[in-house]
Design a protein around this motif. Structure first.
Motif, PDB file in Angstrom:
ATOM      1  N   LEU A   4       0.917  -1.341  -0.010  1.00  0.00           N
ATOM      2  CA  LEU A   4      -0.169   0.014  -0.080  1.00  0.00           C
ATOM      3  C   LEU A   4       0.853   1.254  -0.041  1.00  0.00           C
ATOM      4  CD1 LEU A   4      -2.668  -1.098   2.503  1.00  0.00           C
ATOM      5  CD2 LEU A   4      -2.835  -1.276   0.233  1.00  0.00           C
ATOM      6  N   ARG A   5       2.011   1.189  -0.410  1.00  0.00           N
ATOM      7  CA  ARG A   5       3.059   2.201  -0.482  1.00  0.00           C
ATOM      8  C   ARG A   5       3.374   2.620  -1.790  1.00  0.00           C
ATOM      9  NH1 ARG A   5       4.934   3.407   4.706  1.00  0.00           N
ATOM     10  NH2 ARG A   5       4.445   1.698   6.097  1.00  0.00           N
ATOM     11  N   GLY A   6       3.479   3.717  -2.417  1.00  0.00           N
ATOM     12  CA  GLY A   6       3.771   3.870  -3.856  1.00  0.00           C
ATOM     13  C   GLY A   6       5.236   3.329  -4.212  1.00  0.00           C
ATOM     14  N   ASP A   7       5.310   2.641  -5.418  1.00  0.00           N
ATOM     15  CA  ASP A   7       6.453   2.109  -5.746  1.00  0.00           C
ATOM     16  C   ASP A   7       6.601   2.415  -7.218  1.00  0.00           C
ATOM     17  OD1 ASP A   7       8.750   0.430  -6.622  1.00  0.00           O
ATOM     18  OD2 ASP A   7       7.770  -1.389  -6.424  1.00  0.00           O
ATOM     19  N   CYS A   8       7.374   3.761  -7.282  1.00  0.00           N
ATOM     20  CA  CYS A   8       7.469   4.316  -8.607  1.00  0.00           C
ATOM     21  C   CYS A   8       8.219   3.567  -9.663  1.00  0.00           C
ATOM     22  CB  CYS A   8       7.994   5.543  -8.343  1.00  0.00           C
ATOM     23  SG  CYS A   8       7.155   6.769  -7.467  1.00  0.00           S
ATOM     24  N   CYS A  65      -0.289   7.568  -3.864  1.00  0.00           N
ATOM     25  CA  CYS A  65      -1.142   6.745  -4.457  1.00  0.00           C
ATOM     26  C   CYS A  65      -1.796   5.349  -3.743  1.00  0.00           C
ATOM     27  CB  CYS A  65      -0.746   6.350  -5.921  1.00  0.00           C
ATOM     28  SG  CYS A  65       0.327   5.114  -5.908  1.00  0.00           S
ATOM     29  N   PHE A  66      -0.879   5.332  -2.532  1.00  0.00           N
ATOM     30  CA  PHE A  66      -1.261   4.260  -1.626  1.00  0.00           C
ATOM     31  C   PHE A  66      -1.098   2.717  -2.466  1.00  0.00           C
ATOM     32  CE2 PHE A  66      -3.648   7.667   0.363  1.00  0.00           C
ATOM     33  CZ  PHE A  66      -3.303   7.547   1.566  1.00  0.00           C
ATOM     34  N   GLY A  67      -0.082   2.718  -3.443  1.00  0.00           N
ATOM     35  CA  GLY A  67       0.301   1.566  -4.031  1.00  0.00           C
ATOM     36  C   GLY A  67      -0.498   1.275  -5.284  1.00  0.00           C
ATOM     37  N   ALA A  92      -8.578   6.114 -16.672  1.00  0.00           N
ATOM     38  CA  ALA A  92      -9.945   6.043 -15.839  1.00  0.00           C
ATOM     39  C   ALA A  92      -9.822   5.330 -14.650  1.00  0.00           C
ATOM     40  CB  ALA A  92     -10.847   5.763 -17.065  1.00  0.00           C
ATOM     41  N   VAL A  93      -9.083   4.058 -14.986  1.00  0.00           N
ATOM     42  CA  VAL A  93      -8.978   3.025 -13.955  1.00  0.00           C
ATOM     43  C   VAL A  93      -8.299   3.560 -12.759  1.00  0.00           C
ATOM     44  CG1 VAL A  93      -7.953   0.718 -13.286  1.00  0.00           C
ATOM     45  CG2 VAL A  93      -9.564   1.116 -15.272  1.00  0.00           C
ATOM     46  N   PHE A  94      -7.010   4.199 -12.867  1.00  0.00           N
ATOM     47  CA  PHE A  94      -6.164   4.549 -12.109  1.00  0.00           C
ATOM     48  C   PHE A  94      -6.855   5.463 -10.783  1.00  0.00           C
ATOM     49  CE2 PHE A  94      -3.035   7.920 -10.380  1.00  0.00           C
ATOM     50  CZ  PHE A  94      -2.291   7.237  -9.667  1.00  0.00           C
ATOM     51  N   PRO A  95      -7.581   6.315 -10.987  1.00  0.00           N
ATOM     52  CA  PRO A  95      -8.026   7.213  -9.706  1.00  0.00           C
ATOM     53  C   PRO A  95      -9.168   6.297  -8.893  1.00  0.00           C
ATOM     54  CG  PRO A  95      -9.002   8.048 -11.659  1.00  0.00           C
ATOM     55  CD  PRO A  95      -7.927   7.031 -12.177  1.00  0.00           C
ATOM     56  N   VAL A  96      -9.823   5.278  -9.650  1.00  0.00           N
ATOM     57  CA  VAL A  96     -10.791   4.316  -8.865  1.00  0.00           C
ATOM     58  C   VAL A  96     -10.055   3.612  -7.901  1.00  0.00           C
ATOM     59  CG1 VAL A  96     -12.428   2.678  -9.239  1.00  0.00           C
ATOM     60  CG2 VAL A  96     -12.450   4.447 -10.846  1.00  0.00           C
ATOM     61  N   VAL A  97      -8.782   3.070  -8.386  1.00  0.00           N
ATOM     62  CA  VAL A  97      -8.029   2.146  -7.829  1.00  0.00           C
ATOM     63  C   VAL A  97      -7.354   2.589  -6.524  1.00  0.00           C
ATOM     64  CG1 VAL A  97      -6.136   0.329  -7.753  1.00  0.00           C
ATOM     65  CG2 VAL A  97      -7.923   0.524  -9.593  1.00  0.00           C
ATOM     66  N   ARG A  98      -6.938   3.860  -6.912  1.00  0.00           N
ATOM     67  CA  ARG A  98      -6.298   4.783  -5.977  1.00  0.00           C
ATOM     68  C   ARG A  98      -7.389   4.946  -4.812  1.00  0.00           C
ATOM     69  NH1 ARG A  98      -6.492   9.343  -2.382  1.00  0.00           N
ATOM     70  NH2 ARG A  98      -4.460   9.859  -2.011  1.00  0.00           N
ATOM     71  N   GLN A  99      -8.521   5.363  -4.803  1.00  0.00           N
ATOM     72  CA  GLN A  99      -9.316   5.393  -3.970  1.00  0.00           C
ATOM     73  C   GLN A  99      -9.599   4.160  -3.099  1.00  0.00           C
ATOM     74  OE1 GLN A  99     -13.266   8.042  -4.652  1.00  0.00           O
ATOM     75  NE2 GLN A  99     -12.403   7.742  -6.569  1.00  0.00           N
ATOM     76  N   LEU A 100      -9.653   3.029  -3.848  1.00  0.00           N
ATOM     77  CA  LEU A 100      -9.719   1.858  -3.117  1.00  0.00           C
ATOM     78  C   LEU A 100      -8.570   1.543  -2.324  1.00  0.00           C
ATOM     79  CD1 LEU A 100     -11.486  -0.507  -6.186  1.00  0.00           C
ATOM     80  CD2 LEU A 100     -12.552   0.563  -3.929  1.00  0.00           C
ATOM     81  N   HIS A 101      -7.248   1.730  -2.824  1.00  0.00           N
ATOM     82  CA  HIS A 101      -6.259   1.420  -2.153  1.00  0.00           C
ATOM     83  C   HIS A 101      -6.207   2.380  -0.718  1.00  0.00           C
ATOM     84  CE1 HIS A 101      -2.978  -1.241  -3.959  1.00  0.00           C
ATOM     85  NE2 HIS A 101      -4.053  -1.317  -4.640  1.00  0.00           N
ATOM     86  N   GLU A 102      -6.624   3.543  -0.727  1.00  0.00           N
ATOM     87  CA  GLU A 102      -6.764   4.395   0.294  1.00  0.00           C
ATOM     88  C   GLU A 102      -7.616   3.728   1.142  1.00  0.00           C
ATOM     89  OE1 GLU A 102      -7.700   8.870   1.841  1.00  0.00           O
ATOM     90  OE2 GLU A 102      -8.398   8.209  -0.082  1.00  0.00           O
ATOM     91  N   LEU A 103      -8.649   3.247   0.983  1.00  0.00           N
ATOM     92  CA  LEU A 103      -9.584   2.375   1.728  1.00  0.00           C
ATOM     93  C   LEU A 103      -8.879   1.196   2.343  1.00  0.00           C
ATOM     94  CD1 LEU A 103     -13.078   2.348   0.012  1.00  0.00           C
ATOM     95  CD2 LEU A 103     -12.332   3.909   2.015  1.00  0.00           C
ATOM     96  N   LEU A 104      -8.150   0.586   1.751  1.00  0.00           N
ATOM     97  CA  LEU A 104      -7.326  -0.758   2.258  1.00  0.00           C
ATOM     98  C   LEU A 104      -6.132  -0.067   3.275  1.00  0.00           C
ATOM     99  CD1 LEU A 104      -6.420  -2.692  -1.096  1.00  0.00           C
ATOM    100  CD2 LEU A 104      -8.074  -3.204   0.632  1.00  0.00           C
ATOM    101  N   TRP A 105      -5.679   1.074   3.108  1.00  0.00           N
ATOM    102  CA  TRP A 105      -4.819   1.465   4.034  1.00  0.00           C
ATOM    103  C   TRP A 105      -5.497   1.585   5.230  1.00  0.00           C
ATOM    104  CZ3 TRP A 105       0.493   2.827   4.270  1.00  0.00           C
ATOM    105  CH2 TRP A 105       0.826   3.469   5.346  1.00  0.00           C
ATOM    106  N   TYR A 106      -6.878   2.349   5.508  1.00  0.00           N
ATOM    107  CA  TYR A 106      -7.740   2.533   6.552  1.00  0.00           C
ATOM    108  C   TYR A 106      -7.965   1.155   7.112  1.00  0.00           C
ATOM    109  CZ  TYR A 106      -8.064   7.406   5.093  1.00  0.00           C
ATOM    110  OH  TYR A 106      -7.771   8.744   4.933  1.00  0.00           O
TER     111      TYR A 106
END
Length: 262
Positions: A4-8, A65-67, A92-106
Motif C-alpha cells: 500500500l506504499r507507492g512503488d514508482c 497513491c497508496f500503491g 480512467a481506472v487509476f483514480p478508482v483504484v487509488r480510492q480503493l487503495h486508500e480504503l485498504l490503508w485504513y
C-alpha cells in the motif's frame, strides 16, 4: 503494508499523466488529465523529484497513491505501458483504484489495532476489487464501497477512543490549539488548515479526512493517531520533536526547513 506504499519503479508514472493540475501555489504549470507532466522522463521517473518544492511543485510532494500506481500498471494491465496499451482506460481506472487503495490503508490499520473478522472480510473484498478487469473496475460505485467501509472504521474508532469529544467536520482554520490535550478527540473531516497544534497531545485522536494543510505540528504527539496518512503529514509543517506513527515517514521538506530526522 508495503503493498500500500507507492512503488514508482513499478509504475508508469500514472499520477504524472492521468491526473490534471492547475497552475497555483502547489503547481508551477497547468496540466490537463491524460497529458504527461513536462518533468516526466522517458523511463517514467520525475526529472525534478529531489527539487519539486524548489521548482514550484509542492503539490506533488503531498500526493500518495497508496500503491495504486503499481497495482494498475503491473496487475490490472499486466505490465503494459500506457504509451503502447489502453491509454484512456488505464487513466480512467487509476483514480478508482487509488480510492480503493486508500480504503485498504485504513482497513489495514484498523485490522492491526482492533482485529476483527468483519475487518478481514472487508479488506479481502476491497482488495478483490483492485485486481478486477479494467471494465469491471469502471463499474464500481466507490461511494457505496466507502460508505460500507466507513461503518467499520467508525466502529473501530469508537472502541479505541476513550473520549466523546468531537470536532468532526469543524472549521478550525487557523485555530490556536497549541499545548492542548486533544487525545482521543474526533477530528474526522475537520478543517485544520493553518492551525497551530504546536506541542499538542493528539494521541488516539481520529484524524481520518482531516485537512492539515499548513498546520503546525511542531512538537506535537501524533504517534498513536488513528487513520493519519502520509499525504496529511506531508501537507503540514513540523520539526524534529514531532512524533509520528511508525507507519509514516518524516517529510523531507521538514528537514529542509531546518529540522532533522527523528
Amino acid at each position: 503494508m508495503d503493498e500500500l506504499r507507492g512503488d514508482c519503479a513499478n509504475c508508469f508514472g500514472l499520477c504524472c499523466v492521468a491526473l490534471p493540475f492547475a497552475k497555483s501555489a502547489d503547481f508551477a504549470a497547468t496540466k490537463d488529465a491524460g497529458t504527461p507532466c513536462r518533468n516526466l522522463l522517458a523511463d517514467h521517473r520525475c526529472g525534478i523529484h529531489d527539487r519539486l518544492r524548489d521548482k514550484g511543485y509542492a503539490g506533488c510532494t503531498v500526493y500518495d497513491c497508496f500503491g495504486a500506481g503499481q497495482r494498475v500498471s503491473q496487475t490490472v494491465f499486466g505490465g503494459n505501458d500506457w504509451r503502447t496499451g489502453e491509454r484512456q482506460k488505464m487513466f480512467a481506472v487509476f483514480p478508482v483504484v487509488r480510492q480503493l487503495h486508500e480504503l485498504l490503508w485504513y482497513l489495514a490499520e484498523a485490522r492491526h489495532l482492533d482485529p476483527h473478522e468483519d475487518l478481514d472480510a472487508a479488506y479481502a473484498e476491497v482488495e478483490r476489487h483492485t485486481t478486477a478487469a479494467p471494465d469491471e473496475i469502471l463499474t464500481f460505485d466507490v461511494a457505496e464501497i466507502r460508505a460500507k467501509v466507513n461503518v467499520l472504521l467508525l466502529r473501530t474508532s469508537e472502541r479505541l477512543r476513550t473520549s466523546a469529544k468531537s470536532y468532526r467536520g469543524a472549521d478550525l482554520i487557523g485555530a490556536r490549539l497549541r499545548n492542548k490535550n486533544l487525545s482521543n478527540a474526533d477530528f474526522r473531516g475537520a478543517y485544520l488548515i493553518g492551525a497551530d497544534l504546536t506541542n499538542s497531545n493528539l494521541t488516539r485522536a481520529d484524524m481520518i479526512g482531516a485537512d492539515l494543510r499548513g498546520s503546525d505540528l511542531s512538537g506535537a504527539d501524533l504517534s498513536t493517531c488513528l487513520f493519519l496518512t502520509q499525504p496529511q503529514v506531508n501537507a503540514a509543517r513540523g520539526n524534529a520533536k514531532t512524533k509520528l506513527p511508525a507507519a509514516l515517514t518524516f517529510p523531507a521538506h521538514w528537514r529542509q526547513d531546518g529540522t532533522r530526522r527523528r
